[in-house]
Structures are given as C-alpha cells and as structure tokens.
Write a protein that holds these residues in place. Sequence first.
Motif, mmCIF file in Angstrom:
data_model
loop_
_atom_site.group_PDB
_atom_site.id
_atom_site.type_symbol
_atom_site.label_atom_id
_atom_site.label_comp_id
_atom_site.label_asym_id
_atom_site.label_seq_id
_atom_site.Cartn_x
_atom_site.Cartn_y
_atom_site.Cartn_z
ATOM 1 N N THR A 186 0.834 -1.204 0.000
ATOM 2 C CA THR A 186 0.000 0.000 0.000
ATOM 3 C C THR A 186 0.869 1.255 0.000
ATOM 4 O O THR A 186 0.620 2.196 -0.752
ATOM 5 C CB THR A 186 -0.931 0.001 1.229
ATOM 6 O OG1 THR A 186 -1.789 -1.138 1.156
ATOM 7 C CG2 THR A 186 -1.764 1.279 1.294
ATOM 8 N N MET A 187 1.897 1.254 0.837
ATOM 9 C CA MET A 187 2.786 2.415 0.896
ATOM 10 C C MET A 187 3.532 2.613 -0.411
ATOM 11 O O MET A 187 3.764 3.747 -0.838
ATOM 12 C CB MET A 187 3.758 2.272 2.069
ATOM 13 C CG MET A 187 3.061 2.399 3.417
ATOM 14 S SD MET A 187 4.172 2.171 4.817
ATOM 15 C CE MET A 187 5.191 3.617 4.675
ATOM 16 N N LEU A 188 3.889 1.520 -1.080
ATOM 17 C CA LEU A 188 4.557 1.629 -2.371
ATOM 18 C C LEU A 188 3.627 2.255 -3.409
ATOM 19 O O LEU A 188 4.032 3.117 -4.186
ATOM 20 C CB LEU A 188 5.018 0.248 -2.829
ATOM 21 C CG LEU A 188 5.823 0.193 -4.124
ATOM 22 C CD1 LEU A 188 7.104 1.014 -4.013
ATOM 23 C CD2 LEU A 188 6.149 -1.249 -4.456
ATOM 24 N N ARG A 189 2.346 1.852 -3.396
ATOM 25 C CA ARG A 189 1.377 2.452 -4.318
ATOM 26 C C ARG A 189 1.194 3.940 -4.021
ATOM 27 O O ARG A 189 1.140 4.766 -4.939
ATOM 28 C CB ARG A 189 0.031 1.731 -4.223
ATOM 29 C CG ARG A 189 0.029 0.373 -4.897
ATOM 30 C CD ARG A 189 -1.376 -0.187 -5.049
ATOM 31 N NE ARG A 189 -2.082 -0.341 -3.788
ATOM 32 C CZ ARG A 189 -2.019 -1.408 -3.002
ATOM 33 N NH1 ARG A 189 -1.267 -2.430 -3.339
ATOM 34 N NH2 ARG A 189 -2.712 -1.467 -1.879
ATOM 35 N N LEU A 195 2.172 9.621 -5.298
ATOM 36 C CA LEU A 195 2.748 10.912 -4.906
ATOM 37 C C LEU A 195 3.776 11.380 -5.928
ATOM 38 O O LEU A 195 3.791 12.551 -6.317
ATOM 39 C CB LEU A 195 3.425 10.802 -3.535
ATOM 40 C CG LEU A 195 2.528 10.926 -2.320
ATOM 41 C CD1 LEU A 195 3.286 10.553 -1.060
ATOM 42 C CD2 LEU A 195 1.990 12.330 -2.208
ATOM 43 N N GLN A 196 4.609 10.460 -6.358
ATOM 44 C CA GLN A 196 5.644 10.820 -7.327
ATOM 45 C C GLN A 196 5.021 11.305 -8.635
ATOM 46 O O GLN A 196 5.438 12.323 -9.193
ATOM 47 C CB GLN A 196 6.561 9.636 -7.586
ATOM 48 C CG GLN A 196 7.698 9.964 -8.536
ATOM 49 C CD GLN A 196 8.651 8.801 -8.720
ATOM 50 O OE1 GLN A 196 8.525 7.767 -8.071
ATOM 51 N NE2 GLN A 196 9.603 8.964 -9.609
ATOM 52 N N VAL A 197 4.006 10.597 -9.099
ATOM 53 C CA VAL A 197 3.338 10.999 -10.343
ATOM 54 C C VAL A 197 2.714 12.376 -10.185
ATOM 55 O O VAL A 197 2.873 13.255 -11.046
ATOM 56 C CB VAL A 197 2.269 9.960 -10.750
ATOM 57 C CG1 VAL A 197 1.361 10.507 -11.842
ATOM 58 C CG2 VAL A 197 2.934 8.671 -11.197
ATOM 59 N N MET A 225 2.717 18.203 -11.131
ATOM 60 C CA MET A 225 2.663 19.563 -10.580
ATOM 61 C C MET A 225 3.886 20.373 -10.970
ATOM 62 O O MET A 225 3.805 21.586 -11.095
ATOM 63 C CB MET A 225 2.550 19.523 -9.052
ATOM 64 C CG MET A 225 1.185 19.143 -8.545
ATOM 65 S SD MET A 225 -0.082 20.340 -8.967
ATOM 66 C CE MET A 225 0.436 21.731 -7.975
ATOM 67 N N GLY A 226 5.004 19.730 -11.189
ATOM 68 C CA GLY A 226 6.236 20.439 -11.540
ATOM 69 C C GLY A 226 6.044 21.354 -12.741
ATOM 70 O O GLY A 226 6.204 22.560 -12.634
ATOM 71 N N PRO A 227 5.653 20.809 -13.887
ATOM 72 C CA PRO A 227 5.458 21.674 -15.061
ATOM 73 C C PRO A 227 4.321 22.677 -14.873
ATOM 74 O O PRO A 227 4.417 23.801 -15.319
ATOM 75 C CB PRO A 227 5.111 20.691 -16.178
ATOM 76 C CG PRO A 227 5.621 19.378 -15.723
ATOM 77 C CD PRO A 227 5.560 19.418 -14.222
#
Length: 69
Positions: A36-39, A44-46, A51-53
């Motif tokens: 679950t934490m990996l998902r 979060l990374q995605v 959000m970066g661009p």
Amino acid sequence: MREQLRERIEQLTQEYRNGETMLADLDRRRTELQATMLRISGALQVLQELMGPVAAEEPETASGPAEAA
C-alpha cells in the motif's frame, strides 16, 4: 507431578502455536502495508511530477498578461 508437567507442556505448546499464528498474520499485514505504501509513494511521485510543469507554467502565464500591458 507428571500430570502437571504434561498440562504445562500442552499449555506452552498451544501458546507457541498461537504465537506462530499471530506472527504469520503480522507478516502478512506488514507485506500488505508495504504494498500500500509503495502504491501511495508512486501516486505521490506521479502527482509531484505533474505539478512540476504546472507550477513552472503558472508564473509564465501570470507574467504573460503583465508583459502585454
């Protein structure tokens, strides 16, 4: 005396089995929680990458009309 020892052996054997069962359950739950934490980490990374661009584009968009004025 021997009967008491047998009873105690049975009690301890049952406690040991219960402990094994509990430990197996905890291992299963730990594995599920790690998955679950990996998902969540992936999500979060995605989202952060998305959000970066967007965050970089917003100041340009905001400064665009100011330059035109």
